[in-house]
Design an enzyme around this catalytic site. Structure first.
Site, short mmCIF file in Angstrom:
data_model
loop_
_atom_site.label_atom_id
_atom_site.label_comp_id
_atom_site.label_asym_id
_atom_site.label_seq_id
_atom_site.Cartn_x
_atom_site.Cartn_y
_atom_site.Cartn_z
N GLU A 75 79.55 -70.88 -60.50
CA GLU A 75 80.16 -69.76 -59.72
C GLU A 75 79.09 -69.05 -58.64
OE1 GLU A 75 83.12 -69.92 -60.28
OE2 GLU A 75 83.71 -69.70 -62.34
N HIS A 94 79.04 -61.68 -64.63
CA HIS A 94 80.43 -62.30 -64.81
C HIS A 94 80.28 -62.73 -66.25
CE1 HIS A 94 83.73 -64.61 -65.02
NE2 HIS A 94 83.25 -65.97 -65.26
N HIS A 96 82.62 -63.44 -70.18
CA HIS A 96 84.00 -63.74 -70.66
C HIS A 96 84.20 -63.01 -72.14
CE1 HIS A 96 83.98 -68.11 -69.03
NE2 HIS A 96 83.90 -67.41 -67.92
N TYR A 121 84.05 -41.98 -67.58
CA TYR A 121 83.17 -42.96 -67.37
C TYR A 121 83.64 -44.20 -66.88
CZ TYR A 121 78.65 -41.08 -68.05
OH TYR A 121 77.53 -39.82 -67.80
N HIS A 161 90.77 -65.45 -67.26
CA HIS A 161 89.12 -65.80 -67.49
C HIS A 161 88.31 -64.68 -67.73
CE1 HIS A 161 86.14 -68.13 -64.36
NE2 HIS A 161 85.50 -67.40 -65.61
#
Ligand SMILES: O=C(CO)COP(=O)(O)O
Ligand SMILES: [Zn+2]
Length: 212
Positions: A75, A94, A96, A121, A161
């Site tokens: 990625e 990134h 999961h 927040y 994803h």
């Protein structure tokens, strides 16, 4: 210690923290930081964020060429797209993580923003959360879809994803990521009960008081 050595150490330390806290699992997810010369330090492909070593971390050119270290995350191209579109971004996270991924698997009526501003927040650290269509991990078309949203958003959600979050520093990007994960968790805890997200006036007040 050089700035680069410091950032390599930060990736190892904070990767381990994310893993120990259950925000990263297996070999899923990737982290990157931008160096002063525009190159990136990015976690190697198929690496476990809990077990990184500083010398393994990949350094890639702004064009995506491996300069040193292990082969980079598949990625890396969406990380590069975020940096190109967001000159002030110094880090991209990134992962999961469970609740954010669950949110990415729901049907959404409006892809422009898929998580309401339930708390101050969340509004301050994340803001709007557009949903990006599903692409195979590592697809260069995914990097272009990310580029289009990164222009106007520091966070986005990849369908089926997980999220991508950027900020000025790795710590700030992780803080924003955690805010997103916790808000997704709250969203599921609330379930079908009528929630009262912050209205546009309150969100605008936060944007003025705490500009990103
Ligand atoms: O999260 C991932 C794919 O989206 C993990 O891929 P990498 O192991 O190549 O970084
Ligand atoms: Zn992923």
């Amino acid at each position: 210690m050089s700035r680069e050595a410091e950032l390599r150490a930060d990736l190892v330390r904070l990767g381990a923290l994310l893993y120990q806290r259950g925000l990263a699992h297996g070999s899923a997810g990737n982290l990157s930081v931008r160096l002063d010369d525009g190159s990136l330090l990015v976690t190697p492909t198929n690496s476990c964020l809990g077990m990184l070593r500083p010398d393994q971390i990949s350094r890639v050119s702004p064009a995506g060429k491996l300069l040193d270290g292990d082969p980079p995350s598949k990625e890396a191209f969406f990380h590069l797209a975020v940096y190109e579109e967001r000159p002030k971004a110094g880090a991209v996270v990134h992962l999961h993580s469970t609740y954010s991924v669950a949110l990415s698997c729901l049907c959404h009526d409006c892809a422009e923003d898929v998580l309401p501003p339930l708390t101050a927040y969340y509004a301050m650290r994340v803001g709007r959360l557009p949903l990006i269509d599903y692409y195979r991990p590592g697809d260069r078309a995914l990097a272009e879809a990310v580029r289009a949203q990164a222009r106007n958003h520091r966070a986005m959600l990849l369908a089926n994803h997980g999220p991508i979050v950027s900020a000025a520093s790795l710590e700030q990007a992780i803080h924003a990521y955690e805010e997103l994960e916790e808000t997704a968790k709250i969203f599921f805890i609330l379930g079908d009960r009528p929630a009262a997200p912050l209205d546009a006036r309150r969100v605008a007040e936060l944007e003025t008081a705490f500009p990103s």
